[in-house]
Structure formats: structure tokens, C-alpha cells
Design a protein around this motif. Structure first.
Motif, mmCIF file in Angstrom:
data_model
loop_
_atom_site.group_PDB
_atom_site.id
_atom_site.type_symbol
_atom_site.label_atom_id
_atom_site.label_comp_id
_atom_site.label_asym_id
_atom_site.label_seq_id
_atom_site.Cartn_x
_atom_site.Cartn_y
_atom_site.Cartn_z
ATOM 1 N N VAL A 65 4.396 2.650 -12.423
ATOM 2 C CA VAL A 65 4.296 2.622 -10.965
ATOM 3 C C VAL A 65 2.893 2.145 -10.605
ATOM 4 O O VAL A 65 1.912 2.745 -11.055
ATOM 5 N N PRO A 66 2.768 1.082 -9.810
ATOM 6 C CA PRO A 66 1.436 0.581 -9.448
ATOM 7 C C PRO A 66 0.591 1.652 -8.760
ATOM 8 O O PRO A 66 1.105 2.468 -7.989
ATOM 9 N N THR A 67 -0.697 1.637 -9.031
ATOM 10 C CA THR A 67 -1.634 2.553 -8.397
ATOM 11 C C THR A 67 -2.958 1.845 -8.151
ATOM 12 O O THR A 67 -3.099 0.666 -8.468
ATOM 13 N N SER A 68 -3.904 2.549 -7.590
ATOM 14 C CA SER A 68 -5.229 2.022 -7.274
ATOM 15 C C SER A 68 -5.099 0.792 -6.384
ATOM 16 O O SER A 68 -4.352 0.814 -5.415
ATOM 17 N N ALA A 71 -1.523 -0.847 -5.349
ATOM 18 C CA ALA A 71 -0.566 -0.157 -4.481
ATOM 19 C C ALA A 71 -1.080 -0.177 -3.043
ATOM 20 O O ALA A 71 -2.263 -0.428 -2.793
ATOM 21 N N ALA A 72 -0.183 0.105 -2.099
ATOM 22 C CA ALA A 72 -0.587 0.218 -0.699
ATOM 23 C C ALA A 72 -1.549 1.394 -0.567
ATOM 24 O O ALA A 72 -1.413 2.386 -1.280
ATOM 25 N N PRO A 73 -2.519 1.294 0.266
ATOM 26 C CA PRO A 73 -2.814 0.237 1.221
ATOM 27 C C PRO A 73 -3.761 -0.835 0.699
ATOM 28 O O PRO A 73 -3.992 -1.832 1.364
ATOM 29 N N LEU A 74 -4.293 -0.676 -0.512
ATOM 30 C CA LEU A 74 -5.314 -1.608 -1.000
ATOM 31 C C LEU A 74 -4.761 -2.950 -1.438
ATOM 32 O O LEU A 74 -5.480 -3.945 -1.420
#
Length: 153
Positions: A65-68, A71-74
Motif C-alpha cells: 500500500v503506497p505511503t509517504s 500516497a494522498a495528499p503528498l
């Protein structure tokens, strides 16, 4: 407490212990203040202490799962170029990237259930692991969310 535990994928005793630690550290105000978060202390900890208390731990290339910044909002503000994004390892994840261990093993489950929590956790990961620009943007976004009527620009 059992509703919070179920939402976060924790046991009720883990939630109870966490709340006691939050009170002791003064990140959560006492019953006389309806157990509200101490927003200024929380902000100080997240911006200045989090990366030391919970350093980023990377792993191998994995599905997750994408993070940092991925991922939203960045993700709308920061382009990642050709590098693989940071992901929480998750067998049902739809993104191939570099494993970044979440703050807690059930964080991906809770984040996928709650988009607001997901954004907070992704911002926290950007502070734990990001480069200077990513950290600065994440700090600004966290402050905006913690103090909506009083955010620094």
C-alpha cells in the motif's frame, strides 16, 4: 474502547494501554478535558520527535500500500520520478515498491478502512522517512489538519 480497537485492528487491552501512555505523556488531556488531544504537544511530537521515536525501517522490493510521498495528499505535490515508491508491505496491495514498515503491523488495515487516517499515517511516514522537502510539506499538511483554523502556510 472496543469500537476503537476494532477500527484500528488492535485488541481492547492495546488501546487501553495506548490511552494510558498518551495521558502520561500529556498528548491526551485528562477526563476533566473530555480526553481531548493536546494538539500543541501532539504537533511538537509529530514534527520533532516522531522520526527519533519511530525511525523508518526499510525492506526489500514488495507489493503493498503506497505511503509517504506516494500516497494522498503528498502524491499530488511530489513527483517520484523513476524510483520505486515506499509501500507498507501488504499481500493484497496494488503497488510495487520499497517496503517501509508501518508504525504498527495493522496500520494498513486501518488506513484502508479510513481515508482520513490513511492521509495522517502517510504524512507521518513522510516525516519519519522523507527528504527535507517532503518532510516540510508533510509538516505543513499535518499542522493544517491538526489545527484547521490556525494553520501555518
Amino acid at each position: 474502547m472496543s469500537i476503537v480497537a476494532a477500527d484500528l485492528g488492535l485488541s481492547p487491552s492495546e488501546v487501553h494501554g495506548a490511552i494510558k501512555r498518551l495521558h502520561r505523556s500529556r498528548l491526551l488531556l485528562g477526563p476533566e478535558m473530555q480526553d481531548k488531544p493536546n494538539v500543541l504537544a501532539l504537533e511538537e511530537f509529530l514534527v520533532h520527535g516522531l522520526k527519533y521515536a519511530f525511525p523508518a525501517d526499510h525492506g526489500e522490493v514488495t507489493r503493498g500500500v503506497p505511503t509517504s510521498y506516494a500516497a494522498a495528499p503528498l502524491k499530488i505535490e511530489i513527483s517520484r520520478g523513476d524510483e520505486l515508491p515506499p509501500v507498507w508491505p501488504w499481500p493484497d496491495g496494488d503497488t510495487r515498491g520499497i517496503a517501509l514498515e508501518p508504525l504498527y503491523k495493522t496500520a494498513p488495515i486501518a488506513a484502508l478502512r479510513d481515508p482520513v487516517l490513511y492521509e495522517f499515517l502517510a504524512l507521518v511516514d513522510a516525516i519519519r522517512d522523507g527528504r527535507a522537502r517532503e518532510r516540510k510539506i508533510a509538516e505543513r499538511e499535518l499542522i493544517k489538519r491538526l489545527r484547521p483554523g490556525n494553520a501555518k502556510a
